[in-house]
Scaffold this active site. Structure first.
Site, PDB file in Angstrom:
ATOM      1  N   GLY A 130       0.833  -1.205   0.000  1.00 48.98           N
ATOM      2  CA  GLY A 130       0.000   0.000   0.000  1.00 48.98           C
ATOM      3  C   GLY A 130       0.871   1.259   0.000  1.00 48.98           C
ATOM      4  O   GLY A 130       2.105   1.183   0.051  1.00 48.98           O
ATOM      5  N   GLN A 131       0.232   2.417  -0.047  1.00 42.12           N
ATOM      6  CA  GLN A 131       0.979   3.696  -0.054  1.00 42.12           C
ATOM      7  C   GLN A 131       1.865   3.814   1.178  1.00 42.12           C
ATOM      8  O   GLN A 131       3.048   4.130   1.085  1.00 42.12           O
ATOM      9  CB  GLN A 131       0.010   4.879  -0.048  1.00 42.12           C
ATOM     10  CG  GLN A 131      -0.937   4.944  -1.211  1.00 42.12           C
ATOM     11  CD  GLN A 131      -1.616   6.299  -1.260  1.00 42.12           C
ATOM     12  OE1 GLN A 131      -1.106   7.224  -1.888  1.00 42.12           O
ATOM     13  NE2 GLN A 131      -2.757   6.426  -0.612  1.00 42.12           N
ATOM     14  N   ASP A 148      -3.352 -13.191   4.487  1.00 40.09           N
ATOM     15  CA  ASP A 148      -4.649 -12.589   4.164  1.00 40.09           C
ATOM     16  C   ASP A 148      -5.303 -12.153   5.472  1.00 40.09           C
ATOM     17  O   ASP A 148      -5.697 -12.982   6.296  1.00 40.09           O
ATOM     18  CB  ASP A 148      -5.520 -13.613   3.426  1.00 40.09           C
ATOM     19  CG  ASP A 148      -6.900 -13.048   3.113  1.00 40.09           C
ATOM     20  OD1 ASP A 148      -7.184 -11.893   3.503  1.00 40.09           O
ATOM     21  OD2 ASP A 148      -7.687 -13.775   2.481  1.00 40.09           O
ATOM     22  N   ALA A 158      -5.096  -2.063   5.374  1.00 39.77           N
ATOM     23  CA  ALA A 158      -6.486  -1.735   5.711  1.00 39.77           C
ATOM     24  C   ALA A 158      -7.359  -2.015   4.502  1.00 39.77           C
ATOM     25  O   ALA A 158      -6.874  -2.042   3.369  1.00 39.77           O
ATOM     26  CB  ALA A 158      -6.613  -0.253   6.095  1.00 39.77           C
ATOM     27  N   TYR A 178      -2.530   2.418  12.112  1.00 37.01           N
ATOM     28  CA  TYR A 178      -2.974   3.677  11.505  1.00 37.01           C
ATOM     29  C   TYR A 178      -4.497   3.703  11.380  1.00 37.01           C
ATOM     30  O   TYR A 178      -5.126   2.679  11.089  1.00 37.01           O
ATOM     31  CB  TYR A 178      -2.326   3.855  10.129  1.00 37.01           C
ATOM     32  CG  TYR A 178      -0.848   4.184  10.230  1.00 37.01           C
ATOM     33  CD1 TYR A 178      -0.409   5.506  10.226  1.00 37.01           C
ATOM     34  CD2 TYR A 178       0.096   3.174  10.371  1.00 37.01           C
ATOM     35  CE1 TYR A 178       0.943   5.820  10.337  1.00 37.01           C
ATOM     36  CE2 TYR A 178       1.452   3.472  10.476  1.00 37.01           C
ATOM     37  CZ  TYR A 178       1.870   4.791  10.459  1.00 37.01           C
ATOM     38  OH  TYR A 178       3.209   5.098  10.571  1.00 37.01           O
ATOM     39  N   TYR A 235     -16.735   2.006   6.235  1.00 35.37           N
ATOM     40  CA  TYR A 235     -15.280   2.080   6.418  1.00 35.37           C
ATOM     41  C   TYR A 235     -14.956   2.737   7.763  1.00 35.37           C
ATOM     42  O   TYR A 235     -14.164   2.219   8.554  1.00 35.37           O
ATOM     43  CB  TYR A 235     -14.667   2.862   5.253  1.00 35.37           C
ATOM     44  CG  TYR A 235     -13.230   3.296   5.455  1.00 35.37           C
ATOM     45  CD1 TYR A 235     -12.184   2.382   5.405  1.00 35.37           C
ATOM     46  CD2 TYR A 235     -12.913   4.646   5.669  1.00 35.37           C
ATOM     47  CE1 TYR A 235     -10.860   2.796   5.577  1.00 35.37           C
ATOM     48  CE2 TYR A 235     -11.604   5.062   5.836  1.00 35.37           C
ATOM     49  CZ  TYR A 235     -10.579   4.136   5.792  1.00 35.37           C
ATOM     50  OH  TYR A 235      -9.282   4.545   5.957  1.00 35.37           O
ATOM     51  N   LYS A 242     -13.065   1.005  10.945  1.00 32.62           N
ATOM     52  CA  LYS A 242     -11.802   1.526  11.493  1.00 32.62           C
ATOM     53  C   LYS A 242     -11.983   1.887  12.976  1.00 32.62           C
ATOM     54  O   LYS A 242     -11.075   1.675  13.784  1.00 32.62           O
ATOM     55  CB  LYS A 242     -11.332   2.752  10.695  1.00 32.62           C
ATOM     56  CG  LYS A 242     -10.902   2.453   9.271  1.00 32.62           C
ATOM     57  CD  LYS A 242      -9.626   1.632   9.163  1.00 32.62           C
ATOM     58  CE  LYS A 242      -8.389   2.388   9.569  1.00 32.62           C
ATOM     59  NZ  LYS A 242      -7.151   1.572   9.333  1.00 32.62           N
TER      60      LYS A 242
END
Ligand SMILES: NC(=O)c1ccc[n+]([C@@H]2O[C@H](COP(=O)([O-])OP(=O)(O)OC[C@H]3O[C@@H](n4cnc5c(N)ncnc54)[C@H](OP(=O)(O)O)[C@@H]3O)[C@@H](O)[C@H]2O)c1
Length: 332
Positions: A22-23, A48, A72, A114, A143, A147
């Site tokens: 990911g970023q 996974d 995430a 995060y 979402y 989170k």
């Protein structure tokens, strides 16, 4: 004070990073490679996160003392599909809970996780502080709910461990950091790249102007996270965003003007980036109107860590990012 720096964890300290591709995961790889710390980076094919037994197997195999969770379920609109929401909760809530359960049992364990401003509905008039009550849940996107559940599971796991093993030395030393951020961009798909691509294809654009937040560089998020996890600052939730604020429209205009000034050939002129209200650009997931996070607690923590550098403004970070983007684009 607890000994929590990576160096003090001992030679056998194992650091596992979830979300390698990911970023933020990519940014962590860049930053941690500079530090020459041995790290195990795991992508979806290695573990996974929607599968609890896959997580437990990996944690048992590596026995990490430090977990950095950069993974995430981030498909904010897709998560609204009832068939997907279970997956979002599995990855964003149950997976971090398993990581927390592992870390509370590790001597000097550290969990760096995060999170997002989407845990807030976004109705507040001023930037959110860490002690603001998240939700209300019925005003959050799926979402955001998932989170938030992840944050709550991590905190509950650490609280329970502290209550059950008050006298156990190592439990007092295990720590967690939940770093909430907003509008992140790095090496991957993100709003800035979409705007720059559209600016090469169209001569008119409409961009939402009544949602306000703080663009945050993934590279900086990686650096701040690792520094905090390596420091003696207290466990808890921290809002990690640069200074300043802007709207989606303001960010698009700034990125386009910066790219143009760097020589990028664009179809659009910034005056043709039109401001529209969010109501005119309906999307499946609710987004906060106010995405601003107050960073005072982070600044205090950084000062306790003897951080002496200049605290960044979002404009400096975006300018640097766009300049690099244009450099790469002119090369290809
Ligand atoms: N991007 C933002 O604007 C933003 C804003 C606020 C907070 N955040 C938070 O910041 C953190 C990093 O975000 P990001 O922008 O780096 O996200 P990202 O680029 O979407 O990366 C997420 C990573 O999670 C991995 N992942 C998803 N499902 C998985 C699964 N079942 N098993 C294993 N890995 C899985 C993805 O793997 P694949 O590469 O295989 O898909 C991807 O590498 C997240 O906690 C996010 O909630 C992001």
């Amino acid at each position: 004070m607890p000994f929590s720096s990576f160096e003090l964890l001992g030679r056998d300290c194992t650091i596992v990073v979830f979300g390698r591709d990911g970023q933020l995961g990519r940014a962590l790889q860049v930053f941690l490679s500079d530090l020459k710390v041995p790290v195990i980076y795991l992508g979806r094919s290695d573990c996974d996160l929607s599968n609890p037994s896959s997580i437990v197997e990996v944690l048992n195999r590596y026995q990490p003392q430090v977990i950095i969770n950069a993974a995430a379920y981030t498909a904010v609109d897709k998560a609204e599909n009832p068939k997907e929401s279970e997956l979002a909760f599995a990855i964003n809530a149950r997976a971090p809970a398993l990581m927390a359960r592992h870390i509370v049992n590790m001597p000097h364990g550290i969990l760096l996780h995060y999170s997002t401003e989407y845990v807030f509905a976004g109705n507040k008039k001023t930037p959110y502080i860490e002690t603001d009550v998240p939700g209300p849940v019925n005003q959050l996107s799926v979402y955001g709910q998932s989170k938030l559940a992840g944050e709550q599971d991590i905190e509950a796991t650490f609280r329970q461990a502290q209550n059950s093993f008050k006298d156990a030395f190592h439990n007092q030393l295990s720590k967690y950091f939940i770093l909430r951020t907003s509008w992140a961009y790095g090496d991957g798909d993100n709003f800035i790249k979409i705007m720059l691509r559209l600016a090469t294809e169209r001569d008119q654009l409409k961009v939402v102007a009544d949602q306000v937040g703080v663009p945050t560089s993934a590279q900086w998020l990686a650096e701040v996270g690792v520094q905090m996890a390596s420091s003696r600052v207290e466990s808890g939730i921290y809002h990690v965003v640069p200074d300043g604020e802007t709207s989606r429209h303001g960010l698009a205009v700034f990125a386009i003007e910066t790219a143009a000034a760097c020589g990028e050939r664009l179809e659009i002129k910034s005056e043709n980036v039109h401001a529209i209200p969010a109501i005119d650009y309906p999307l499946p997931a609710k987004r906060p109107y106010n995405s601003r996070l107050n960073n005072d607690k982070l600044k205090k923590a950084l000062s306790e860590m003897a951080f002496t550098g200049q605290y960044p403004h979002w404009r400096e970070q975006v300018e640097q990012y766009v300049k690099e983007y244009v450099k790469q684009s002119l090369k290809s």
